[in-house]
Write an enzyme that holds these catalytic residues in place. Structure first.
Site, PDB file in Angstrom:
ATOM      1  N   LYS A 107       0.835  -1.217   0.000  1.00 60.38           N
ATOM      2  CA  LYS A 107       0.000   0.000   0.000  1.00 60.38           C
ATOM      3  C   LYS A 107       0.860   1.254   0.000  1.00 60.38           C
ATOM      4  O   LYS A 107       0.497   2.256  -0.590  1.00 60.38           O
ATOM      5  CB  LYS A 107      -0.917   0.017   1.232  1.00 60.38           C
ATOM      6  CG  LYS A 107      -1.996  -1.037   1.204  1.00 60.38           C
ATOM      7  CD  LYS A 107      -2.893  -0.940   2.408  1.00 60.38           C
ATOM      8  CE  LYS A 107      -2.254  -1.393   3.689  1.00 60.38           C
ATOM      9  NZ  LYS A 107      -1.906  -2.816   3.765  1.00 60.38           N
ATOM     10  N   LYS A 135       3.664   2.077  -1.483  1.00 60.00           N
ATOM     11  CA  LYS A 135       4.054   2.571  -2.811  1.00 60.00           C
ATOM     12  C   LYS A 135       2.841   3.139  -3.553  1.00 60.00           C
ATOM     13  O   LYS A 135       2.930   4.198  -4.179  1.00 60.00           O
ATOM     14  CB  LYS A 135       4.692   1.438  -3.629  1.00 60.00           C
ATOM     15  CG  LYS A 135       4.915   1.861  -5.064  1.00 60.00           C
ATOM     16  CD  LYS A 135       5.641   0.851  -5.925  1.00 60.00           C
ATOM     17  CE  LYS A 135       5.531   1.282  -7.385  1.00 60.00           C
ATOM     18  NZ  LYS A 135       6.266   0.448  -8.313  1.00 60.00           N
ATOM     19  N   ALA A 195       1.216  -1.324  11.813  1.00 60.26           N
ATOM     20  CA  ALA A 195       1.449  -1.246  10.375  1.00 60.26           C
ATOM     21  C   ALA A 195       2.891  -0.816  10.106  1.00 60.26           C
ATOM     22  O   ALA A 195       3.524  -0.198  10.951  1.00 60.26           O
ATOM     23  CB  ALA A 195       0.501  -0.223   9.761  1.00 60.26           C
ATOM     24  N   HIS A 197       4.885   0.706   6.579  1.00 59.34           N
ATOM     25  CA  HIS A 197       4.869   0.954   5.144  1.00 59.34           C
ATOM     26  C   HIS A 197       6.280   1.306   4.692  1.00 59.34           C
ATOM     27  O   HIS A 197       6.885   2.232   5.227  1.00 59.34           O
ATOM     28  CB  HIS A 197       3.900   2.095   4.804  1.00 59.34           C
ATOM     29  CG  HIS A 197       2.478   1.734   5.079  1.00 59.34           C
ATOM     30  ND1 HIS A 197       1.514   2.659   5.387  1.00 59.34           N
ATOM     31  CD2 HIS A 197       1.863   0.540   5.096  1.00 59.34           C
ATOM     32  CE1 HIS A 197       0.357   2.032   5.581  1.00 59.34           C
ATOM     33  NE2 HIS A 197       0.552   0.749   5.408  1.00 59.34           N
ATOM     34  N   THR A 198       6.796   0.539   3.752  1.00 62.04           N
ATOM     35  CA  THR A 198       8.151   0.795   3.263  1.00 62.04           C
ATOM     36  C   THR A 198       8.081   1.555   1.953  1.00 62.04           C
ATOM     37  O   THR A 198       7.445   1.105   1.006  1.00 62.04           O
ATOM     38  CB  THR A 198       8.892  -0.542   3.055  1.00 62.04           C
ATOM     39  OG1 THR A 198       8.789  -1.286   4.261  1.00 62.04           O
ATOM     40  CG2 THR A 198      10.357  -0.327   2.716  1.00 62.04           C
ATOM     41  N   ARG A 234     -14.560   2.393  27.362  1.00 59.21           N
ATOM     42  CA  ARG A 234     -14.688   3.820  27.688  1.00 59.21           C
ATOM     43  C   ARG A 234     -13.772   4.237  28.836  1.00 59.21           C
ATOM     44  O   ARG A 234     -14.113   5.025  29.699  1.00 59.21           O
ATOM     45  CB  ARG A 234     -16.153   4.188  27.974  1.00 59.21           C
ATOM     46  CG  ARG A 234     -16.918   4.249  26.667  1.00 59.21           C
ATOM     47  CD  ARG A 234     -18.264   3.694  26.708  1.00 59.21           C
ATOM     48  NE  ARG A 234     -18.285   2.280  27.055  1.00 59.21           N
ATOM     49  CZ  ARG A 234     -19.375   1.652  27.452  1.00 59.21           C
ATOM     50  NH1 ARG A 234     -20.494   2.303  27.585  1.00 59.21           N
ATOM     51  NH2 ARG A 234     -19.324   0.368  27.725  1.00 59.21           N
ATOM     52  N   GLN A 261      -3.226  -2.526   7.359  1.00 58.53           N
ATOM     53  CA  GLN A 261      -3.513  -3.968   7.320  1.00 58.53           C
ATOM     54  C   GLN A 261      -4.351  -4.296   6.074  1.00 58.53           C
ATOM     55  O   GLN A 261      -4.215  -3.619   5.068  1.00 58.53           O
ATOM     56  CB  GLN A 261      -4.202  -4.439   8.609  1.00 58.53           C
ATOM     57  CG  GLN A 261      -3.313  -4.381   9.851  1.00 58.53           C
ATOM     58  CD  GLN A 261      -3.335  -3.042  10.538  1.00 58.53           C
ATOM     59  OE1 GLN A 261      -4.366  -2.421  10.668  1.00 58.53           O
ATOM     60  NE2 GLN A 261      -2.188  -2.576  10.986  1.00 58.53           N
ATOM     61  N   THR A 313       7.479  -3.975  10.568  1.00 51.42           N
ATOM     62  CA  THR A 313       7.348  -3.545  11.964  1.00 51.42           C
ATOM     63  C   THR A 313       8.101  -4.475  12.905  1.00 51.42           C
ATOM     64  O   THR A 313       8.828  -4.042  13.783  1.00 51.42           O
ATOM     65  CB  THR A 313       5.853  -3.498  12.347  1.00 51.42           C
ATOM     66  OG1 THR A 313       5.218  -2.558  11.498  1.00 51.42           O
ATOM     67  CG2 THR A 313       5.644  -3.088  13.795  1.00 51.42           C
ATOM     68  N   PRO A 356       9.399 -13.252   9.693  1.00 48.86           N
ATOM     69  CA  PRO A 356       9.216 -13.781   8.342  1.00 48.86           C
ATOM     70  C   PRO A 356       7.725 -13.926   8.060  1.00 48.86           C
ATOM     71  O   PRO A 356       6.975 -14.413   8.909  1.00 48.86           O
ATOM     72  CB  PRO A 356       9.892 -15.154   8.379  1.00 48.86           C
ATOM     73  CG  PRO A 356      10.273 -15.414   9.789  1.00 48.86           C
ATOM     74  CD  PRO A 356      10.066 -14.184  10.607  1.00 48.86           C
ATOM     75  N   GLY A 399       8.030  -3.554  -9.374  1.00 51.16           N
ATOM     76  CA  GLY A 399       9.309  -3.251  -8.729  1.00 51.16           C
ATOM     77  C   GLY A 399       9.062  -2.201  -7.677  1.00 51.16           C
ATOM     78  O   GLY A 399       8.024  -1.528  -7.689  1.00 51.16           O
TER      79      GLY A 399
HETATM   80  P1  IMP Z   1      -2.171  -6.668  16.115  1.00 53.50           P
HETATM   81  O1  IMP Z   1      -2.767  -5.759  15.113  1.00 53.50           O
HETATM   82  O2  IMP Z   1      -0.778  -6.295  16.516  1.00 53.50           O
HETATM   83  O3  IMP Z   1      -3.078  -6.891  17.295  1.00 53.50           O
HETATM   84  O4  IMP Z   1      -2.039  -8.123  15.414  1.00 53.50           O
HETATM   85  C1  IMP Z   1      -3.181  -8.882  15.056  1.00 53.50           C
HETATM   86  C2  IMP Z   1      -2.915  -9.630  13.754  1.00 53.50           C
HETATM   87  O5  IMP Z   1      -2.818  -8.704  12.688  1.00 53.50           O
HETATM   88  C3  IMP Z   1      -1.597 -10.430  13.735  1.00 53.50           C
HETATM   89  O6  IMP Z   1      -1.774 -11.584  12.946  1.00 53.50           O
HETATM   90  C4  IMP Z   1      -0.644  -9.492  13.039  1.00 53.50           C
HETATM   91  O7  IMP Z   1       0.426 -10.166  12.423  1.00 53.50           O
HETATM   92  C5  IMP Z   1      -1.579  -8.859  12.019  1.00 53.50           C
HETATM   93  N1  IMP Z   1      -1.119  -7.549  11.592  1.00 53.50           N
HETATM   94  C6  IMP Z   1      -1.218  -6.378  12.251  1.00 53.50           C
HETATM   95  N2  IMP Z   1      -0.702  -5.366  11.526  1.00 53.50           N
HETATM   96  C7  IMP Z   1      -0.287  -5.908  10.375  1.00 53.50           C
HETATM   97  C8  IMP Z   1       0.310  -5.357   9.196  1.00 53.50           C
HETATM   98  O8  IMP Z   1       0.550  -4.153   9.055  1.00 53.50           O
HETATM   99  N3  IMP Z   1       0.601  -6.252   8.212  1.00 53.50           N
HETATM  100  C9  IMP Z   1       0.306  -7.569   8.307  1.00 53.50           C
HETATM  101  N4  IMP Z   1      -0.254  -8.121   9.383  1.00 53.50           N
HETATM  102  C10 IMP Z   1      -0.548  -7.299  10.410  1.00 53.50           C
END
Ligand code: IMP
Length: 436
Positions: free
Chosen positions: A16, A18, A39, A41-42, A145, A228, A304, A308, A419
């Protein structure tokens, strides 16, 4: 067309960054909605890498405003580091960033709880494989809340009261999970650090919802950037193996506080294959050496956490579900180059479950795990010329792959990326110009 949402169509990490960076050329404002520093983003700009976790990927375009929506959960220290990194590159000057005062603050105890739960989950088989960034616990506090919002950081007494109320409930849980209760001094430092970070972030903070609404009303181009992917959506994803926010296009309206009638179109991003991080069903996963080859070729390690990523073939039933959940008008296909030199490329075109063929995943994740993917094989291709600017420049097998996926996904491609660089892109439809 002036309001476009970009959303991940798979399990996140679709590239996303790029695509948002490219579309930002046409946007006045980029709004990140949902999630937090889970998240990553590279972005690769003129050969230099920039990784953002909270700041929208539109950051590389000076003069455009970047907004963090009220639906986000923000670690103020991570955000300050990111702002400093961007500013050291001459990006993100003060009037180019607006942080929603309604966004919730991630505090150290959210991260502590997230980590303890994951550790416990590893021994009980109930781990989600979260990023341990405190995302779930911060959204839990919001729903209960009891959350601390960015606006609260102006009021030290209120923050102290909220933190005390949260810890009152949380300490027994921390102890139950094998953690250590924080000392009074530690808690006082957590609060002081958050308040100090709040002071530094205040000049960038304000009423993000009204700003976005006014920008739209002025006829300017607004780009919403999802984090995500649709299959990690709290309500519609592969629950419980999901994140804790609304990752589908609807989340953009919710986070920014605008109505769905304001949105002109939704662009979904899908890789030419599939990846997933953490636990949860993944029917097209390629195990062993072949999966490892794809992981290396695609650089599939979390931006993040460095974890892998699990790699697999493109899953069209899952993609169709993403298209439906977010009402996508078009798709951007990314990382087509990664599939070069594989000899043969497979795509899952349907699932088989209990003798029936399904064109979308079943709703129960246990059924998804049981479902058998039905694959179609494509002849492979060798390296793609980096100067491809049109689908007709692609080698015939790669073109056949792209044409078939587009037809089977049910929506047109607006862009094909082959690419990491901005130039390695086939641009087909401008979502800000065309009715899609
Ligand atoms: P959380 O968002 O850290 O609670 O993780 C919940 C699930 O969402 C896990 O399986 C994470 O690996 C996945 N996840 C959260 N953020 C990302 C992302 O930016 N990319 C891919 N998977 C993500």
């Amino acid at each position: 067309m002036s309001v476009v949402i970009v959303v991940g169509a798979q399990w996140g990490d679709e590239g996303k960054g790029k695509v948002v960076d490219l579309f930002t050329e046409r946007a006045d404002t980029v709004v990140r909605y949902g999630g937090g520093a889970n998240a990553g983003h590279t972005l690769v700009i003129e050969g230099k890498k920039l990784v953002t976790h909270l700041v929208p990927s539109g950051v590389c375009h000076p003069g455009k405003s970047c907004v963090l929506g009220d639906g986000m959960v923000i670690d103020p220290h991570t955000l300050l580091e990111e702002i400093a990194d961007c500013q050291s590159r001459g990006l993100l000057m003060r009037n180019e960033l607006l942080i929603g005062l309604g966004a919730h603050v991630i505090l150290p105890y959210h991260k502590l709880l997230d980590g303890l739960r994951e550790d416990r989950g590893a021994t009980t088989g109930r781990a989600i494989g979260t990023t341990r960034r405190g995302i779930g616990p911060a959204y839990e506090a919001k729903a209960a809340r009891k959350g601390v919002r960015m606006r609260d950081l102006e009021k030290p007494a209120r923050v102290r009261e909220l933190v005390a109320a949260n810890l009152d409930e949380m300490i027994p849980l921390i102890l139950h999970l094998g953690g250590t209760a924080p000392s009074k001094a530690e808690v006082a430092k957590w609060i002081d650090d958050a308040l100090a970070a709040g002071d530094k972030l205040r000049p960038y903070s304000g009423d993000a919802g009204r700003h976005v609404a006014r920008t739209i009303a002025a006829g300017k181009h607004v780009l919403f950037e999802g984090a995500q992917g649709c299959l990690l959506d709290l309500d519609h994803g592969t629950y419980p193996y999901v994140t804790s926010s609304s990752t589908i296009a609807a989340g953009a309206c919710q986070s920014a506080g605008i109505g769905p009638t304001q949105i002109d179109t939704v662009v979904g991003i899908t890789k030419a294959y599939a990846t997933r991080v953490g636990e949860g069903p993944f029917p097209t996963e390629i195990k062993g050496e072949a999966g490892e080859r794809l992981r290396i070729a695609g650089g599939e390690f979390g931006a993040t956490t460095g974890r892998p990523r699990r790699c697999g073939w493109l899953d069209l039933p899952a993609l169709r579900m993403g298209v439906r959940l977010s009402g996508m008008g078009s798709l951007a296909l990314t990382k087509l180059d990664v599939l070069a030199n594989l000899g043969e490329v497979s795509v899952c075109v349907a699932y088989k479950l209990d003798g029936k063929e399904l064109d979308e995943p079943p709703t129960d994740p246990e059924d998804i795990a049981r479902a058998e993917p039905v694959f179609t094989k494509f002849p492979g291709w060798t390296k793609l010329p980096s100067e491809c600017r049109d689908v007709t420049d692609l080698p015939a097998p790669a073109r056949a792959y792209v044409d078939t996926i587009q037809r089977m996904a049910g929506v047109p491609f607006c862009l094909v990326s082959h690419g990491p660089d901005r130039t390695e892109t086939i641009r087909l439809i401008d979502p800000f110009a065309a009715a899609i």
